[in-house]
Design a protein around this motif. Structure first.
Motif, PDB file in Angstrom:
ATOM      1  N   SER A 190       0.514  -0.974   0.182  1.00 31.85           N
ATOM      2  CA  SER A 190       0.423   0.366   0.227  1.00 31.85           C
ATOM      3  C   SER A 190       1.203   0.941   0.041  1.00 31.85           C
ATOM      4  O   SER A 190       0.236   2.139  -0.382  1.00 31.85           O
ATOM      5  N   VAL A 191       2.025   1.050   0.257  1.00 36.75           N
ATOM      6  CA  VAL A 191       2.913   2.377   0.400  1.00 36.75           C
ATOM      7  C   VAL A 191       4.218   2.504  -0.697  1.00 36.75           C
ATOM      8  O   VAL A 191       4.429   2.823  -0.320  1.00 36.75           O
ATOM      9  N   SER A 192       3.824   1.078  -1.042  1.00 33.83           N
ATOM     10  CA  SER A 192       5.541   1.518  -2.164  1.00 33.83           C
ATOM     11  C   SER A 192       4.756   2.710  -3.410  1.00 33.83           C
ATOM     12  O   SER A 192       3.377   3.403  -3.801  1.00 33.83           O
ATOM     13  N   MET A 193       5.790   2.876  -4.210  1.00 31.97           N
ATOM     14  CA  MET A 193       6.004   4.071  -4.851  1.00 31.97           C
ATOM     15  C   MET A 193       4.784   3.799  -5.964  1.00 31.97           C
ATOM     16  O   MET A 193       4.322   4.426  -7.113  1.00 31.97           O
ATOM     17  N   ARG A 244      -9.658   8.099  -2.733  1.00 27.50           N
ATOM     18  CA  ARG A 244      -8.421   7.933  -2.593  1.00 27.50           C
ATOM     19  C   ARG A 244      -8.785   7.452  -0.830  1.00 27.50           C
ATOM     20  O   ARG A 244      -8.452   6.256  -0.572  1.00 27.50           O
ATOM     21  N   ALA A 245      -9.645   8.736  -0.504  1.00 28.92           N
ATOM     22  CA  ALA A 245      -9.578   8.513   1.338  1.00 28.92           C
ATOM     23  C   ALA A 245     -10.475   7.346   1.416  1.00 28.92           C
ATOM     24  O   ALA A 245     -10.253   6.038   2.122  1.00 28.92           O
ATOM     25  N   VAL A 246     -12.137   6.815   0.681  1.00 29.67           N
ATOM     26  CA  VAL A 246     -12.470   5.383   1.106  1.00 29.67           C
ATOM     27  C   VAL A 246     -11.950   4.159   1.033  1.00 29.67           C
ATOM     28  O   VAL A 246     -11.805   3.412   1.772  1.00 29.67           O
ATOM     29  N   PHE A 247     -10.870   4.312  -0.455  1.00 30.83           N
ATOM     30  CA  PHE A 247      -9.749   2.982   0.047  1.00 30.83           C
ATOM     31  C   PHE A 247      -8.962   2.422   0.492  1.00 30.83           C
ATOM     32  O   PHE A 247      -9.066   1.657   1.038  1.00 30.83           O
ATOM     33  N   VAL A 248      -8.149   3.801   0.808  1.00 33.22           N
ATOM     34  CA  VAL A 248      -7.375   3.434   2.060  1.00 33.22           C
ATOM     35  C   VAL A 248      -7.684   3.314   3.066  1.00 33.22           C
ATOM     36  O   VAL A 248      -7.096   2.333   3.174  1.00 33.22           O
ATOM     37  N   LEU A 249      -8.667   3.797   3.387  1.00 35.46           N
ATOM     38  CA  LEU A 249      -9.843   3.341   4.712  1.00 35.46           C
ATOM     39  C   LEU A 249     -10.064   1.847   4.826  1.00 35.46           C
ATOM     40  O   LEU A 249      -9.315   1.056   6.023  1.00 35.46           O
ATOM     41  N   ARG A 250     -11.335   2.107   3.729  1.00 36.27           N
ATOM     42  CA  ARG A 250     -11.451   0.359   3.371  1.00 36.27           C
ATOM     43  C   ARG A 250     -10.493  -0.685   2.975  1.00 36.27           C
ATOM     44  O   ARG A 250     -10.464  -2.145   3.625  1.00 36.27           O
ATOM     45  N   GLU A 251      -9.717  -0.697   2.349  1.00 35.03           N
ATOM     46  CA  GLU A 251      -8.456  -1.494   1.277  1.00 35.03           C
ATOM     47  C   GLU A 251      -6.881  -1.744   2.803  1.00 35.03           C
ATOM     48  O   GLU A 251      -6.976  -2.553   2.634  1.00 35.03           O
ATOM     49  N   VAL A 252      -7.184  -0.669   3.109  1.00 38.74           N
ATOM     50  CA  VAL A 252      -5.922  -0.909   3.530  1.00 38.74           C
ATOM     51  C   VAL A 252      -6.086  -1.077   5.004  1.00 38.74           C
ATOM     52  O   VAL A 252      -5.041  -2.274   6.090  1.00 38.74           O
ATOM     53  N   VAL A 312      14.286  10.112   4.138  1.00 38.99           N
ATOM     54  CA  VAL A 312      15.675   8.738   3.510  1.00 38.99           C
ATOM     55  C   VAL A 312      17.256   8.418   4.759  1.00 38.99           C
ATOM     56  O   VAL A 312      17.478   7.999   4.786  1.00 38.99           O
ATOM     57  N   GLU A 313      16.637   9.370   5.527  1.00 38.27           N
ATOM     58  CA  GLU A 313      18.072   9.526   6.291  1.00 38.27           C
ATOM     59  C   GLU A 313      17.865   8.753   7.419  1.00 38.27           C
ATOM     60  O   GLU A 313      18.736   7.781   8.598  1.00 38.27           O
ATOM     61  N   ALA A 314      16.585   8.197   8.436  1.00 34.22           N
ATOM     62  CA  ALA A 314      15.649   7.504   9.322  1.00 34.22           C
ATOM     63  C   ALA A 314      14.465   7.084   9.637  1.00 34.22           C
ATOM     64  O   ALA A 314      13.997   7.173   7.804  1.00 34.22           O
ATOM     65  N   GLU A 315      14.760   5.615   9.556  1.00 35.29           N
ATOM     66  CA  GLU A 315      13.421   4.616   9.398  1.00 35.29           C
ATOM     67  C   GLU A 315      12.652   5.909  10.183  1.00 35.29           C
ATOM     68  O   GLU A 315      12.716   6.196  11.015  1.00 35.29           O
ATOM     69  N   THR A 316      11.043   5.600   9.366  1.00 40.76           N
ATOM     70  CA  THR A 316      10.226   6.349   9.610  1.00 40.76           C
ATOM     71  C   THR A 316       9.069   4.839  10.263  1.00 40.76           C
ATOM     72  O   THR A 316       9.297   4.090   9.379  1.00 40.76           O
ATOM     73  N   ALA A 317       8.404   5.240  10.905  1.00 39.55           N
ATOM     74  CA  ALA A 317       7.434   4.089  11.652  1.00 39.55           C
ATOM     75  C   ALA A 317       5.719   3.901  11.070  1.00 39.55           C
ATOM     76  O   ALA A 317       5.562   4.813  11.745  1.00 39.55           O
ATOM     77  N   LEU A 318       5.797   2.906  10.177  1.00 40.11           N
ATOM     78  CA  LEU A 318       4.732   2.779   9.904  1.00 40.11           C
ATOM     79  C   LEU A 318       3.213   1.723  11.024  1.00 40.11           C
ATOM     80  O   LEU A 318       4.953   1.337  11.345  1.00 40.11           O
ATOM     81  N   GLN A 319       2.332   2.030  11.005  1.00 43.37           N
ATOM     82  CA  GLN A 319       1.514   0.809  11.207  1.00 43.37           C
ATOM     83  C   GLN A 319      -0.384   0.660  10.733  1.00 43.37           C
ATOM     84  O   GLN A 319      -0.494   1.496  10.395  1.00 43.37           O
ATOM     85  N   ARG A 320      -0.413  -0.626  10.799  1.00 44.05           N
ATOM     86  CA  ARG A 320      -1.975  -0.697  10.121  1.00 44.05           C
ATOM     87  C   ARG A 320      -2.252  -0.618  11.597  1.00 44.05           C
ATOM     88  O   ARG A 320      -2.626  -0.793  12.329  1.00 44.05           O
TER      89      ARG A 320
END
Length: 292
Positions: free
Chosen positions: A101-104, A118-126, A284-292
């Protein structure tokens, strides 16, 4: 830490991920989180039944507002616009659905949706929110949200990669691509590129980059294999996990100069995405924490 702050902090990574998937920009996602906090800090928590859902709703509404502003900025952007790359933690790559879901490639597909779609897709599918929660977030009826979700799923399905590609396959393609570019091996590149490959390069008018998409294996290979001052060999490339997928991060004189990621289908490279705009390389210098 008071209850409102504790709730916000505990959900912050989730909220950032929602905003980033909506906007494709870490800088704008951080601004959305600031706005979310300002609104959340004035809420009476005794009236909130589900803090997570409430915070996601605020974030979604702020993202929709920001998305419309961002759309106007993109119209005036110099050259192709690409999402802001993120150096992501290993656990993101392990969550296949989140990494996809976050791939380029997926973020570029999401760019083709209308803001509400986009909002509906992201909230429902991701994030697997219920239609009732999504309806509140986007100010639509549940029936309308179901129709929007169906339309958005069909739209994305027609444009996303046909099959999931493993990290090892992507690494192998990146390594072969790098070797071919470093040696100027035109045939080696052609063997790796799909006939209709598309290359996009985002310099934002601040550094050298393509001003238009480059389409076709011959054109892309000739450009990459030819003698140019920006050859990969001069940029100290190394593999990293960017947006949940393997990518090449290129440094020049110690500073991140370029992030190169790709879309691979059936063993061939169908998309090459090069981000060089200096304003988009800080995450790209430091890791970003992502979460579902």
């Amino acid at each position: 830490m008071d209850a409102a702050t504790a709730a916000f902090v505990s959900h912050r990574n989730l909220l950032f991920t929602v905003a980033y998937e909506m906007l494709g920009s870490a800088a704008d996602a951080e601004d959305v989180l600031q706005e979310t906090w300002l609104r959340w800090s004035g809420v009476d928590l005794d009236e909130v039944r589900d803090q997570r859902a409430y915070l996601v709703r605020i974030t979604t509404r702020q993202s929709l507002t920001r998305l419309r502003t961002l759309g106007r900025r993109k119209e005036a952007y110099f050259g192709p616009w690409l999402p802001e790359p993120l150096l992501t933690a290993p656990d993101v790559a392990e969550d296949v659905e989140l990494a996809d879901s976050v791939s380029m490639a997926m973020l570029l597909v999401l760019e083709t949706l209308a803001p509400t779609e986009r909002a509906v897709f992201v909230l429902r599918e991701v994030f697997d929110l219920g239609y009732d929660e999504i309806a509140e977030a986007v100010d639509k009826s549940q029936a309308a949200v179901r129709q929007i979700a169906h339309r958005a799923r069909a739209h994305v399905a027609a444009r996303r990669p046909r099959a999931a590609v493993s990290a090892d396959e992507t690494k192998e393609a990146l390594n072969a691509f790098q070797r071919a570019v470093e040696t100027g091996d035109l045939q080696g590149l052609l063997d790796r590129l799909a006939p209709d490959v598309v290359m996009l390069a985002d310099g934002g008018g601040k550094v050298f980059a393509l001003t238009e998409p480059l389409v076709g294996a011959e054109q892309v290979a000739q450009l990459l294999a030819g003698p140019r001052p920006s050859r990969i060999t001069e940029r100290d490339p190394h593999l990293a996990v960017v947006n949940g997928r393997p990518a090449l991060v290129l440094r020049y004189e110690g500073e991140v100069d370029t992030v190169l990621s790709m879309r691979v289908e059936d063993g061939l490279i169908t998309g090459i995405y090069i981000v060089r705009n200096p304003e988009k390389l800080s995450r790209v210098e430091a890791e970003t924490a992502l979460q579902r």
